[in-house]
Design a protein around this motif. Structure first.
Motif, PDB file in Angstrom:
ATOM      1  N   PHE A  70      45.087  39.451  10.553  1.00  0.00           N
ATOM      2  CA  PHE A  70      45.517  40.264   9.427  1.00  0.00           C
ATOM      3  C   PHE A  70      46.809  39.696   8.884  1.00  0.00           C
ATOM      4  O   PHE A  70      47.761  39.499   9.619  1.00  0.00           O
ATOM      5  CB  PHE A  70      45.728  41.721   9.868  1.00  0.00           C
ATOM      6  CG  PHE A  70      46.244  42.603   8.767  1.00  0.00           C
ATOM      7  CD1 PHE A  70      45.404  43.039   7.761  1.00  0.00           C
ATOM      8  CD2 PHE A  70      47.567  42.980   8.739  1.00  0.00           C
ATOM      9  CE1 PHE A  70      45.878  43.844   6.747  1.00  0.00           C
ATOM     10  CE2 PHE A  70      48.051  43.786   7.723  1.00  0.00           C
ATOM     11  CZ  PHE A  70      47.204  44.220   6.719  1.00  0.00           C
ATOM     12  N   LYS A  71      46.834  39.384   7.597  1.00  0.00           N
ATOM     13  CA  LYS A  71      48.048  38.893   6.948  1.00  0.00           C
ATOM     14  C   LYS A  71      48.607  39.992   6.068  1.00  0.00           C
ATOM     15  O   LYS A  71      47.856  40.723   5.424  1.00  0.00           O
ATOM     16  CB  LYS A  71      47.750  37.672   6.084  1.00  0.00           C
ATOM     17  CG  LYS A  71      47.356  36.458   6.876  1.00  0.00           C
ATOM     18  CD  LYS A  71      47.134  35.284   5.945  1.00  0.00           C
ATOM     19  CE  LYS A  71      46.709  34.058   6.704  1.00  0.00           C
ATOM     20  NZ  LYS A  71      46.486  32.918   5.817  1.00  0.00           N
ATOM     21  N   GLU A  72      49.913  40.092   6.059  1.00  0.00           N
ATOM     22  CA  GLU A  72      50.571  41.082   5.221  1.00  0.00           C
ATOM     23  C   GLU A  72      51.199  40.369   4.023  1.00  0.00           C
ATOM     24  O   GLU A  72      51.824  39.323   4.176  1.00  0.00           O
ATOM     25  CB  GLU A  72      51.653  41.808   6.022  1.00  0.00           C
ATOM     26  CG  GLU A  72      52.190  43.017   5.298  1.00  0.00           C
ATOM     27  CD  GLU A  72      53.063  43.865   6.195  1.00  0.00           C
ATOM     28  OE1 GLU A  72      54.138  44.256   5.732  1.00  0.00           O
ATOM     29  OE2 GLU A  72      52.673  44.109   7.334  1.00  0.00           O
ATOM     30  N   TYR A  73      50.998  40.903   2.836  1.00  0.00           N
ATOM     31  CA  TYR A  73      51.496  40.303   1.605  1.00  0.00           C
ATOM     32  C   TYR A  73      52.420  41.275   0.881  1.00  0.00           C
ATOM     33  O   TYR A  73      52.191  42.482   0.894  1.00  0.00           O
ATOM     34  CB  TYR A  73      50.336  39.966   0.659  1.00  0.00           C
ATOM     35  CG  TYR A  73      49.412  38.896   1.169  1.00  0.00           C
ATOM     36  CD1 TYR A  73      49.676  37.561   0.918  1.00  0.00           C
ATOM     37  CD2 TYR A  73      48.270  39.221   1.888  1.00  0.00           C
ATOM     38  CE1 TYR A  73      48.822  36.570   1.375  1.00  0.00           C
ATOM     39  CE2 TYR A  73      47.415  38.233   2.356  1.00  0.00           C
ATOM     40  CZ  TYR A  73      47.695  36.910   2.094  1.00  0.00           C
ATOM     41  OH  TYR A  73      46.847  35.935   2.547  1.00  0.00           O
ATOM     42  N   ALA A  74      53.425  40.724   0.208  1.00  0.00           N
ATOM     43  CA  ALA A  74      54.207  41.520  -0.728  1.00  0.00           C
ATOM     44  C   ALA A  74      53.294  41.812  -1.911  1.00  0.00           C
ATOM     45  O   ALA A  74      52.397  41.022  -2.226  1.00  0.00           O
ATOM     46  CB  ALA A  74      55.441  40.753  -1.176  1.00  0.00           C
ATOM     47  N   THR A  75      53.484  42.933  -2.551  1.00  0.00           N
ATOM     48  CA  THR A  75      52.643  43.295  -3.687  1.00  0.00           C
ATOM     49  C   THR A  75      53.503  43.723  -4.873  1.00  0.00           C
ATOM     50  O   THR A  75      54.676  44.041  -4.725  1.00  0.00           O
ATOM     51  CB  THR A  75      51.675  44.444  -3.337  1.00  0.00           C
ATOM     52  OG1 THR A  75      52.438  45.603  -3.009  1.00  0.00           O
ATOM     53  CG2 THR A  75      50.758  44.068  -2.185  1.00  0.00           C
ATOM     54  N   PHE A  76      52.884  43.716  -6.036  1.00  0.00           N
ATOM     55  CA  PHE A  76      53.517  44.237  -7.239  1.00  0.00           C
ATOM     56  C   PHE A  76      52.442  44.841  -8.129  1.00  0.00           C
ATOM     57  O   PHE A  76      51.253  44.569  -7.962  1.00  0.00           O
ATOM     58  CB  PHE A  76      54.325  43.159  -7.973  1.00  0.00           C
ATOM     59  CG  PHE A  76      53.513  42.005  -8.492  1.00  0.00           C
ATOM     60  CD1 PHE A  76      53.006  42.007  -9.783  1.00  0.00           C
ATOM     61  CD2 PHE A  76      53.268  40.898  -7.694  1.00  0.00           C
ATOM     62  CE1 PHE A  76      52.259  40.933 -10.258  1.00  0.00           C
ATOM     63  CE2 PHE A  76      52.538  39.817  -8.160  1.00  0.00           C
ATOM     64  CZ  PHE A  76      52.028  39.836  -9.453  1.00  0.00           C
ATOM     65  N   THR A  77      52.863  45.670  -9.055  1.00  0.00           N
ATOM     66  CA  THR A  77      51.934  46.337  -9.973  1.00  0.00           C
ATOM     67  C   THR A  77      52.203  45.847 -11.386  1.00  0.00           C
ATOM     68  O   THR A  77      53.355  45.692 -11.793  1.00  0.00           O
ATOM     69  CB  THR A  77      52.120  47.861  -9.898  1.00  0.00           C
ATOM     70  OG1 THR A  77      51.937  48.278  -8.547  1.00  0.00           O
ATOM     71  CG2 THR A  77      51.120  48.585 -10.772  1.00  0.00           C
ATOM     72  N   THR A  78      51.142  45.604 -12.116  1.00  0.00           N
ATOM     73  CA  THR A  78      51.234  45.210 -13.514  1.00  0.00           C
ATOM     74  C   THR A  78      50.108  45.911 -14.270  1.00  0.00           C
ATOM     75  O   THR A  78      49.380  46.708 -13.675  1.00  0.00           O
ATOM     76  CB  THR A  78      51.166  43.668 -13.666  1.00  0.00           C
ATOM     77  OG1 THR A  78      51.448  43.300 -15.017  1.00  0.00           O
ATOM     78  CG2 THR A  78      49.827  43.121 -13.231  1.00  0.00           C
ATOM     79  N   THR A  79      49.966  45.647 -15.546  1.00  0.00           N
ATOM     80  CA  THR A  79      48.892  46.273 -16.318  1.00  0.00           C
ATOM     81  C   THR A  79      47.922  45.203 -16.815  1.00  0.00           C
ATOM     82  O   THR A  79      48.318  44.076 -17.112  1.00  0.00           O
ATOM     83  CB  THR A  79      49.434  47.061 -17.529  1.00  0.00           C
ATOM     84  OG1 THR A  79      50.254  46.197 -18.316  1.00  0.00           O
ATOM     85  CG2 THR A  79      50.239  48.257 -17.087  1.00  0.00           C
ATOM     86  N   ASN A  80      46.640  45.576 -16.897  1.00  0.00           N
ATOM     87  CA  ASN A  80      45.633  44.655 -17.426  1.00  0.00           C
ATOM     88  C   ASN A  80      45.523  44.828 -18.945  1.00  0.00           C
ATOM     89  O   ASN A  80      46.258  45.609 -19.550  1.00  0.00           O
ATOM     90  CB  ASN A  80      44.295  44.834 -16.706  1.00  0.00           C
ATOM     91  CG  ASN A  80      43.699  46.206 -16.893  1.00  0.00           C
ATOM     92  OD1 ASN A  80      44.128  46.988 -17.741  1.00  0.00           O
ATOM     93  ND2 ASN A  80      42.691  46.521 -16.104  1.00  0.00           N
ATOM     94  N   LYS A  81      44.579  44.121 -19.557  1.00  0.00           N
ATOM     95  CA  LYS A  81      44.405  44.155 -21.016  1.00  0.00           C
ATOM     96  C   LYS A  81      44.090  45.547 -21.543  1.00  0.00           C
ATOM     97  O   LYS A  81      44.431  45.886 -22.667  1.00  0.00           O
ATOM     98  CB  LYS A  81      43.286  43.198 -21.434  1.00  0.00           C
ATOM     99  CG  LYS A  81      43.625  41.752 -21.245  1.00  0.00           C
ATOM    100  CD  LYS A  81      42.454  40.874 -21.627  1.00  0.00           C
ATOM    101  CE  LYS A  81      42.763  39.421 -21.328  1.00  0.00           C
ATOM    102  NZ  LYS A  81      41.636  38.539 -21.602  1.00  0.00           N
ATOM    103  N   GLU A  82      43.431  46.356 -20.697  1.00  0.00           N
ATOM    104  CA  GLU A  82      43.066  47.713 -21.096  1.00  0.00           C
ATOM    105  C   GLU A  82      44.199  48.708 -20.887  1.00  0.00           C
ATOM    106  O   GLU A  82      44.054  49.891 -21.191  1.00  0.00           O
ATOM    107  CB  GLU A  82      41.828  48.182 -20.319  1.00  0.00           C
ATOM    108  CG  GLU A  82      40.553  47.431 -20.661  1.00  0.00           C
ATOM    109  CD  GLU A  82      40.459  46.078 -19.963  1.00  0.00           C
ATOM    110  OE1 GLU A  82      40.959  45.949 -18.822  1.00  0.00           O
ATOM    111  OE2 GLU A  82      39.906  45.140 -20.565  1.00  0.00           O
ATOM    112  N   GLY A  83      45.318  48.252 -20.333  1.00  0.00           N
ATOM    113  CA  GLY A  83      46.457  49.133 -20.098  1.00  0.00           C
ATOM    114  C   GLY A  83      46.426  49.854 -18.761  1.00  0.00           C
ATOM    115  O   GLY A  83      47.256  50.722 -18.510  1.00  0.00           O
ATOM    116  N   ASN A  84      45.468  49.503 -17.895  1.00  0.00           N
ATOM    117  CA  ASN A  84      45.380  50.125 -16.574  1.00  0.00           C
ATOM    118  C   ASN A  84      46.291  49.403 -15.584  1.00  0.00           C
ATOM    119  O   ASN A  84      46.391  48.175 -15.619  1.00  0.00           O
ATOM    120  CB  ASN A  84      43.934  50.061 -16.051  1.00  0.00           C
ATOM    121  CG  ASN A  84      42.977  50.766 -16.978  1.00  0.00           C
ATOM    122  OD1 ASN A  84      43.241  51.852 -17.455  1.00  0.00           O
ATOM    123  ND2 ASN A  84      41.855  50.128 -17.255  1.00  0.00           N
TER     124      ASN A  84
END
Length: 87
Positions: free
Chosen positions: A5-19
């Motif tokens: 199991f590898k642990e990754y840093a994550t981030f949130t962004t929006t797609n083309k539909e705004g989700n």
């Protein structure tokens, strides 16, 4: 055999539909004195490494702030430089 199991840093962004979408940080690199992050889409706790995306990384201390690269020409130039670094 036990799965690693590898642990990754994550981030949130929006797609083309705004989700809002969650991305895993797969790599970070510098090009022309700017920092970039390579992200992979996370869906249902699965990281999709077959489609990687490059974002400009903003230094905000402990927090990861990313910015989409809006110019297609600039994106292609950065992606080409990243691929050459990986060879």
């Amino acid at each position: 055999m036990q799965e690693e199991f590898k642990e990754y840093a994550t981030f949130t962004t929006t797609n083309k539909e705004g989700n809002e979408i969650e991305m895993a940080v797969m790599d970070e690199f510098e090009f022309e004195r700017k920092n970039y992050v390579v992200g992979a889409l996370i869906e249902d706790n699965t990281i999709h490494e077959d489609g990687l995306f490059i974002f400009r990384l903003k230094d905000m201390g402990e927090d990861i702030q990313v910015e989409k690269i809006s110019s297609q020409t600039e994106y292609q130039k950065i992606a080409q430089a990243y691929m050459e670094m990986e060879d």
